[in-house]
Design a protein around this motif. Structure first.
Motif, PDB file in Angstrom:
ATOM      1  N   ASP A  80      15.805 -13.591  17.965  1.00  0.00           N
ATOM      2  CA  ASP A  80      15.768 -12.185  17.576  1.00  0.00           C
ATOM      3  C   ASP A  80      14.416 -11.564  17.917  1.00  0.00           C
ATOM      4  OD1 ASP A  80      18.373 -12.006  16.488  1.00  0.00           O
ATOM      5  OD2 ASP A  80      17.702 -12.985  14.669  1.00  0.00           O
ATOM      6  N   ALA A  81      13.337 -12.306  17.653  1.00  0.00           N
ATOM      7  CA  ALA A  81      11.999 -11.757  17.875  1.00  0.00           C
ATOM      8  C   ALA A  81      11.683 -11.564  19.348  1.00  0.00           C
ATOM      9  CB  ALA A  81      10.954 -12.667  17.239  1.00  0.00           C
ATOM     10  N   THR A  82      12.399 -12.265  20.217  1.00  0.00           N
ATOM     11  CA  THR A  82      12.121 -12.166  21.647  1.00  0.00           C
ATOM     12  C   THR A  82      13.155 -11.349  22.416  1.00  0.00           C
ATOM     13  OG1 THR A  82      13.228 -14.301  22.022  1.00  0.00           O
ATOM     14  CG2 THR A  82      10.839 -14.339  21.722  1.00  0.00           C
ATOM     15  N   THR A  83      14.178 -10.868  21.728  1.00  0.00           N
ATOM     16  CA  THR A  83      15.198 -10.071  22.410  1.00  0.00           C
ATOM     17  C   THR A  83      15.410  -8.700  21.774  1.00  0.00           C
ATOM     18  OG1 THR A  83      16.981 -11.067  21.086  1.00  0.00           O
ATOM     19  CG2 THR A  83      16.455 -12.113  23.199  1.00  0.00           C
ATOM     20  N   TYR A  84      14.748  -8.427  20.653  1.00  0.00           N
ATOM     21  CA  TYR A  84      14.865  -7.139  19.978  1.00  0.00           C
ATOM     22  C   TYR A  84      13.451  -6.623  19.746  1.00  0.00           C
ATOM     23  CZ  TYR A  84      16.528  -3.607  16.627  1.00  0.00           C
ATOM     24  OH  TYR A  84      16.820  -2.416  15.982  1.00  0.00           O
ATOM     25  N   ASN A  85      12.974  -5.821  20.664  1.00  0.00           N
ATOM     26  CA  ASN A  85      11.606  -5.335  20.521  1.00  0.00           C
ATOM     27  C   ASN A  85      11.373  -4.090  21.363  1.00  0.00           C
ATOM     28  OD1 ASN A  85      11.976  -7.199  22.587  1.00  0.00           O
ATOM     29  ND2 ASN A  85       9.840  -7.792  22.678  1.00  0.00           N
ATOM     30  N   ASN A  86      10.247  -3.440  21.070  1.00  0.00           N
ATOM     31  CA  ASN A  86       9.826  -2.249  21.809  1.00  0.00           C
ATOM     32  C   ASN A  86       8.690  -2.611  22.750  1.00  0.00           C
ATOM     33  OD1 ASN A  86      11.540  -0.314  20.543  1.00  0.00           O
ATOM     34  ND2 ASN A  86      10.200  -0.308  18.748  1.00  0.00           N
ATOM     35  N   PHE A  87       8.864  -2.285  24.013  1.00  0.00           N
ATOM     36  CA  PHE A  87       7.811  -2.432  25.019  1.00  0.00           C
ATOM     37  C   PHE A  87       8.224  -1.476  26.131  1.00  0.00           C
ATOM     38  CE2 PHE A  87       5.006  -5.952  27.144  1.00  0.00           C
ATOM     39  CZ  PHE A  87       4.071  -4.989  27.481  1.00  0.00           C
ATOM     40  N   TYR A  88       7.870  -0.193  25.947  1.00  0.00           N
ATOM     41  CA  TYR A  88       8.426   0.861  26.789  1.00  0.00           C
ATOM     42  C   TYR A  88       8.066   0.714  28.261  1.00  0.00           C
ATOM     43  CZ  TYR A  88      10.294   3.704  22.963  1.00  0.00           C
ATOM     44  OH  TYR A  88      11.043   4.175  21.916  1.00  0.00           O
ATOM     45  N   GLU A  89       7.061  -0.071  28.562  1.00  0.00           N
ATOM     46  CA  GLU A  89       6.745  -0.328  29.966  1.00  0.00           C
ATOM     47  C   GLU A  89       7.898  -1.009  30.695  1.00  0.00           C
ATOM     48  OE1 GLU A  89       2.705   0.081  28.029  1.00  0.00           O
ATOM     49  OE2 GLU A  89       4.730  -0.492  27.461  1.00  0.00           O
TER      50      GLU A  89
ATOM     51  N   GLY B 131      11.256  -0.438  29.512  1.00  0.00           N
ATOM     52  CA  GLY B 131      12.469   0.264  29.141  1.00  0.00           C
ATOM     53  C   GLY B 131      12.471   0.621  27.672  1.00  0.00           C
ATOM     54  N   THR B 132      13.303   1.579  27.306  1.00  0.00           N
ATOM     55  CA  THR B 132      13.286   2.114  25.945  1.00  0.00           C
ATOM     56  C   THR B 132      14.324   1.485  25.017  1.00  0.00           C
ATOM     57  OG1 THR B 132      14.724   3.924  26.655  1.00  0.00           O
ATOM     58  CG2 THR B 132      12.349   4.331  26.692  1.00  0.00           C
ATOM     59  N   ASP B 133      15.298   0.753  25.556  1.00  0.00           N
ATOM     60  CA  ASP B 133      16.256   0.073  24.700  1.00  0.00           C
ATOM     61  C   ASP B 133      15.653  -1.230  24.174  1.00  0.00           C
ATOM     62  OD1 ASP B 133      18.128   2.033  25.062  1.00  0.00           O
ATOM     63  OD2 ASP B 133      19.216   0.962  26.654  1.00  0.00           O
ATOM     64  N   LYS B 134      16.123  -1.688  23.015  1.00  0.00           N
ATOM     65  CA  LYS B 134      15.565  -2.893  22.410  1.00  0.00           C
ATOM     66  C   LYS B 134      15.748  -4.131  23.291  1.00  0.00           C
ATOM     67  CE  LYS B 134      14.092  -1.073  18.552  1.00  0.00           C
ATOM     68  NZ  LYS B 134      14.168   0.328  19.027  1.00  0.00           N
ATOM     69  N   SER B 135      16.801  -4.165  24.084  1.00  0.00           N
ATOM     70  CA  SER B 135      17.054  -5.332  24.930  1.00  0.00           C
ATOM     71  C   SER B 135      16.341  -5.251  26.277  1.00  0.00           C
ATOM     72  CB  SER B 135      18.553  -5.496  25.166  1.00  0.00           C
ATOM     73  OG  SER B 135      19.087  -4.340  25.813  1.00  0.00           O
ATOM     74  N   ASP B 136      15.811  -4.084  26.625  1.00  0.00           N
ATOM     75  CA  ASP B 136      15.203  -3.906  27.943  1.00  0.00           C
ATOM     76  C   ASP B 136      14.013  -4.831  28.212  1.00  0.00           C
ATOM     77  OD1 ASP B 136      17.042  -2.033  28.718  1.00  0.00           O
ATOM     78  OD2 ASP B 136      15.753  -0.295  28.350  1.00  0.00           O
ATOM     79  N   PRO B 137      13.075  -5.005  27.257  1.00  0.00           N
ATOM     80  CA  PRO B 137      11.935  -5.872  27.566  1.00  0.00           C
ATOM     81  C   PRO B 137      12.344  -7.294  27.945  1.00  0.00           C
ATOM     82  CG  PRO B 137      11.440  -4.520  25.666  1.00  0.00           C
ATOM     83  CD  PRO B 137      12.893  -4.309  25.960  1.00  0.00           C
TER      84      PRO B 137
ATOM     85  N   TYR C 220       5.492 -18.572  17.866  1.00  0.00           N
ATOM     86  CA  TYR C 220       6.394 -19.718  17.704  1.00  0.00           C
ATOM     87  C   TYR C 220       5.842 -20.958  18.401  1.00  0.00           C
ATOM     88  CZ  TYR C 220       9.709 -16.323  15.888  1.00  0.00           C
ATOM     89  OH  TYR C 220      10.304 -15.329  15.123  1.00  0.00           O
ATOM     90  N   GLY C 221       4.527 -21.120  18.403  1.00  0.00           N
ATOM     91  CA  GLY C 221       3.900 -22.307  18.970  1.00  0.00           C
ATOM     92  C   GLY C 221       3.759 -22.309  20.470  1.00  0.00           C
ATOM     93  N   ASP C 222       4.269 -21.289  21.161  1.00  0.00           N
ATOM     94  CA  ASP C 222       4.216 -21.208  22.620  1.00  0.00           C
ATOM     95  C   ASP C 222       3.329 -20.043  23.047  1.00  0.00           C
ATOM     96  OD1 ASP C 222       6.088 -23.244  22.662  1.00  0.00           O
ATOM     97  OD2 ASP C 222       7.787 -21.921  23.019  1.00  0.00           O
ATOM     98  N   VAL C 223       3.034 -19.996  24.351  1.00  0.00           N
ATOM     99  CA  VAL C 223       2.384 -18.798  24.882  1.00  0.00           C
ATOM    100  C   VAL C 223       3.302 -17.602  24.672  1.00  0.00           C
ATOM    101  CG1 VAL C 223       1.108 -20.116  26.616  1.00  0.00           C
ATOM    102  CG2 VAL C 223       3.319 -19.117  27.213  1.00  0.00           C
ATOM    103  N   LEU C 224       2.721 -16.420  24.665  1.00  0.00           N
ATOM    104  CA  LEU C 224       3.516 -15.210  24.465  1.00  0.00           C
ATOM    105  C   LEU C 224       4.543 -15.049  25.580  1.00  0.00           C
ATOM    106  CD1 LEU C 224       0.827 -12.551  23.472  1.00  0.00           C
ATOM    107  CD2 LEU C 224       2.737 -13.301  22.040  1.00  0.00           C
ATOM    108  N   PRO C 225       5.795 -14.788  25.248  1.00  0.00           N
ATOM    109  CA  PRO C 225       6.751 -14.363  26.266  1.00  0.00           C
ATOM    110  C   PRO C 225       6.330 -13.000  26.829  1.00  0.00           C
ATOM    111  CG  PRO C 225       7.880 -15.070  24.263  1.00  0.00           C
ATOM    112  CD  PRO C 225       6.422 -14.935  23.920  1.00  0.00           C
ATOM    113  N   ASN C 226       6.698 -12.742  28.062  1.00  0.00           N
ATOM    114  CA  ASN C 226       6.321 -11.469  28.685  1.00  0.00           C
ATOM    115  C   ASN C 226       6.732 -10.277  27.841  1.00  0.00           C
ATOM    116  OD1 ASN C 226       5.511 -13.147  30.739  1.00  0.00           O
ATOM    117  ND2 ASN C 226       6.674 -12.109  32.339  1.00  0.00           N
ATOM    118  N   GLN C 227       7.959 -10.319  27.307  1.00  0.00           N
ATOM    119  CA  GLN C 227       8.482  -9.164  26.584  1.00  0.00           C
ATOM    120  C   GLN C 227       7.781  -8.919  25.254  1.00  0.00           C
ATOM    121  OE1 GLN C 227      10.098 -12.018  27.239  1.00  0.00           O
ATOM    122  NE2 GLN C 227      11.695 -12.490  25.742  1.00  0.00           N
ATOM    123  N   ASN C 228       6.994  -9.872  24.801  1.00  0.00           N
ATOM    124  CA  ASN C 228       6.266  -9.725  23.543  1.00  0.00           C
ATOM    125  C   ASN C 228       4.785  -9.447  23.748  1.00  0.00           C
ATOM    126  OD1 ASN C 228       8.695 -11.767  22.790  1.00  0.00           O
ATOM    127  ND2 ASN C 228       8.205 -10.446  21.067  1.00  0.00           N
TER     128      ASN C 228
END
Length: 325
Positions: free
Chosen positions: A80-89, A91-97, A218-226
């Motif tokens: 959920d934390a990696t697929t539902y987020n805001n990162f308008y660079e 896209g503007t939908d929650k799934s876009d990042p 979550y113990g890993d490097v940041l995913p791009n979308q986060n």
């Protein structure tokens, strides 16, 4: 095993733990599809980019849990934390990042630290990873839109940066600037915001031990979308204050003109502390829904002042937080 089909037709396991075997099998099947003529070879570059992105999200970071700064709450599922987020660079939908951020190249990466400091410097991502011992901190995240999460971040207090650059007496604020690359970030081609994305803190806020220079989750490097490879997390403020994919940090005399404050100053103030008593002009901030736990039909949680981080209250002694929202 659940399978996720990407827009270019490549099948990958729908899992936050994509292993080298998964990548090998996906590549093998992809080459077979090219040979069979069922997929255009022009998609190869996109496939390789997404492959590298998938591999990059599973690099472990050695960090010790800091219980002093960790919420004792059920963590939001990583999916959920990696697929539902805001990162308008992206896209503007929650799934876009999650769908579009595979184009972001996080190495090589440097962050320039400049402005009102005695020791300006430029640090690459490896230097940032080694600058101070990494800690895991479980923070509540509250979005201004009325939803929340609980995320285990990895990083260290931003005060470690402040100590090394030695701000001058003129430094009153810290400005964070996000990468704005139209080739890597398709959302930057839109006019939804004035790019690059800029956020800022008063220097005492930036120096507070809760303010986290964040390099993982979550113990890993940041995913791009986060916000890979480096972002800020300020847990007592609304999520948009935590700038992602930072390329420049400037210490300034004057309050930075931040992205959302420029876009809608009556809706997004500079401070943007989580405050259940100060509503957004278009919705209440008194409650929130917890992603991964609550649904739209479930009873919402009451929002806590400063998102529950009451130790920061002394930063705002004597301030009218309805005026300085």
């Amino acid at each position: 095993m659940l399978i996720k089909r990407s827009p270019n037709g490549i099948d990958l396991p729908f899992s936050s733990e994509i292993t080298p075997r998964h990548v090998f099998e996906a590549r093998r099947d992809f080459i077979r599809q090219i040979a069979a003529g069922t997929i255009a070879s022009g998609a190869l570059l996109e496939m390789l980019t997404r492959e590298a992105f998938a591999q990059g999200t599973s690099q472990k970071l050695a960090a010790k849990l800091n219980p002093s700064y960790s919420a004792l709450e059920k963590q939001t599922p990583r999916k959920d934390a990696t697929t539902y987020n805001n990162f308008y660079e992206f896209g503007t939908d929650k799934s876009d990042p999650a769908e579009n951020a595979g184009t972001l190249r996080t190495r090589p990466w440097t962050v320039a630290i400049e402005g009102e400091v005695k020791k300006p410097m430029t640090l690459d991502i490896d230097s940032l990873l080694k600058l101070a011992p990494l800690e895991e901190r479980v923070y509540r995240l509250r979005c201004v839109e009325g939803w929340s999460m609980v995320i285990p971040w990895v990083g260290y207090s931003f005060s470690e940066i402040i100590k090394r650059v030695e701000p001058t007496g003129n430094a009153k604020y810290v400005e964070f600037v996000t990468l704005a690359d139209r080739q890597q970030m398709p959302g930057v081609r839109s006019r939804v915001l004035d790019w690059p994305y800029v956020e800022g803190l008063r220097i005492d806020e930036a120096n507070h031990p809760l303010t986290l220079l964040t390099l993982g989750m979550y113990g890993d490097v940041l995913p791009n979308q986060n916000g890979a490879p480096v972002r800020i997390v300020v847990p007592w403020k609304y999520g948009f204050k935590s700038a992602k994919s930072i390329v420049k940090i400037r210490f300034t005399r004057d309050m930075p003109r931040t992205a959302w404050n420029k876009s809608a100053p009556s809706e997004y103030g500079f401070y943007s502390n989580v405050n259940p008593d100060v509503d957004h002009p278009r919705w209440s901030q008194a409650s929130e829904r917890r992603i991964g736990e609550d649904s739209f039909l479930s009873r919402k949680r009451k929002t806590l002042m400063f998102n529950g981080y009451n130790d920061v209250a002394s930063l705002y002694t004597g301030m009218d937080l309805k005026k300085w929202f």
